[in-house]
Design a protein around this motif. Sequence first.
Motif, PDB file in Angstrom:
ATOM      1  N   LEU A 223      35.393  40.078  44.320  1.00  0.00           N
ATOM      2  CA  LEU A 223      36.551  40.452  43.628  1.00  0.00           C
ATOM      3  C   LEU A 223      36.393  39.705  42.453  1.00  0.00           C
ATOM      4  N   ALA A 224      36.231  38.353  42.468  1.00  0.00           N
ATOM      5  CA  ALA A 224      36.231  37.645  41.479  1.00  0.00           C
ATOM      6  C   ALA A 224      35.195  37.790  40.556  1.00  0.00           C
ATOM      7  N   HIS A 225      34.080  38.208  41.007  1.00  0.00           N
ATOM      8  CA  HIS A 225      32.875  38.502  40.309  1.00  0.00           C
ATOM      9  C   HIS A 225      32.738  39.912  39.373  1.00  0.00           C
ATOM     10  N   VAL A 226      34.030  40.594  39.401  1.00  0.00           N
ATOM     11  CA  VAL A 226      33.990  42.018  39.188  1.00  0.00           C
ATOM     12  C   VAL A 226      34.703  42.048  37.801  1.00  0.00           C
ATOM     13  N   ASP A 227      33.993  42.575  36.795  1.00  0.00           N
ATOM     14  CA  ASP A 227      34.851  42.919  35.563  1.00  0.00           C
ATOM     15  C   ASP A 227      35.635  44.206  35.516  1.00  0.00           C
ATOM     16  N   ASP A 228      35.218  45.279  35.855  1.00  0.00           N
ATOM     17  CA  ASP A 228      36.063  46.459  35.810  1.00  0.00           C
ATOM     18  C   ASP A 228      36.660  46.552  37.198  1.00  0.00           C
TER      19      ASP A 228
END
Length: 421
Positions: free
Chosen positions: A184-189
Amino acid sequence: MAINSSTHDLVRAVTRCRICGGADLIPFLDLGKMPLVNRYLTEDTPYADEPRFPLEILFCRSCCLSQLSLVLNPEVLYGQYSYFSSVSATFREHCNRMARGLRDTLDLGQNDLVMEIASNDGCLLSQFKALDLPVLGIEPAGNIAQLANDAGLRTLNRFWNGETAKEAVRLAGQPRLIVATNVLAHVDDLHGFLEAVASTLRPDGFFAFEVPYMVHFMNRSEFDTTYHEHLSYFLLRPLVQALSANGLSIVDVQEFEIHGGTIRVLSRLSTHASPPRTANVDRLLRWEEELGLYDSASYLRFAAHVSRIKEELTTFLSALKGRKKKVAAYGASAKGNVLLNYCGLGRDIVDYVVDDTPEKQGKFYPGNRLPVVNRDHLRKSPPDYLLLLAWNFVDELVHKTGEFRAQGGRYIVPIPSLRVM
Ligand code: JHZ
Ligand code: ZN
């Protein structure tokens, strides 16, 4: 994808919070310009192919999400990946317990599909499969998805989004459980990601995910876990808000020591009648508030503390070099390279970095260009001190280096604060 045009690597500068849309974003930690720390180099990689980007965290005063000030192209970051979850026995064990724990709590059976987003090499998925549950992995890195498929773990080579979700359901049906660790920390949208989760789950389905916990980032000075892949740094409060905005309700939260302190959040569709959330949820929310983590002033103090850590570590290592001591490192983690680059530590101080991941060996850390080597080097060219760059796996690394220790070698653990053992 080659990284040579820095304009195409950069997607956007962050001006509004990715959860609440607020524009009251306070910068609180600036680690300077940093290379892409998971992009290992070959000896002849030209310096021009090694771009650096600002690495800075902003705190949203509306919803309390900490987030990077810029977003890089995920294709560049994840198209090929060199991090293999299965390398650590500690993490494998964590996955084994997680699979059994969720199977028991949710009473999963043979008709309950488990889908994992960013399933990496199948470290967790293989544990669900071993419990005789049907599984499907989704993994954007081509090299890693291939490896999982070769191992018999059905894996779609895609980024997770609405389209992929439909494709996954066409292939395997609707999941009773979607799991996602350290993604989740890697997700922009983030909203698009959660919306796709909510629209994919069976009505009686659950979404369980793990993220490094911002409380520990702050309390244990884990500033080196800041890198361009980690777009968000989560407290529970903004997570609850993001879930609820996408039709998901939190059911429970649990804490684990893995990766320097992680929370596992269990959620389900808000439309599904469910018992009230556990007391854990309110306990952690109260804790975050008591610690002052909903207040930007706490974050502004953090940067000064990070500078002190740098000062202490570099002074200590320079003194060792003054005494002609040889220093090497263990664990070519992404965070380890942030630490080295931020502290300006290069080959004049650290001779090499040992790592057990075959894909990293023979390559070089971006930035400082330290060689990544296999464990044999510890015997061939033993250092006096071993800097543990994967400080989250200290016990496992110490256990693996018995010979080094028996010969009088000593360890330096840099985080949460300098410790020599
Ligand atoms: P490690 C990872 O980050 C990956 P990293 C990811 N970016 C993420 O989100 C966070 O975790 C949470 C090696 N090693 O896990 C393996 C050995 O060689 O601390 C790794 O290269 N032998 C998705 O990269 C490195 O150390 C061993 O016995 O910052 C550890 O990397 C063990 C235990 C590890 O974090
Ligand atoms: Zn916000």
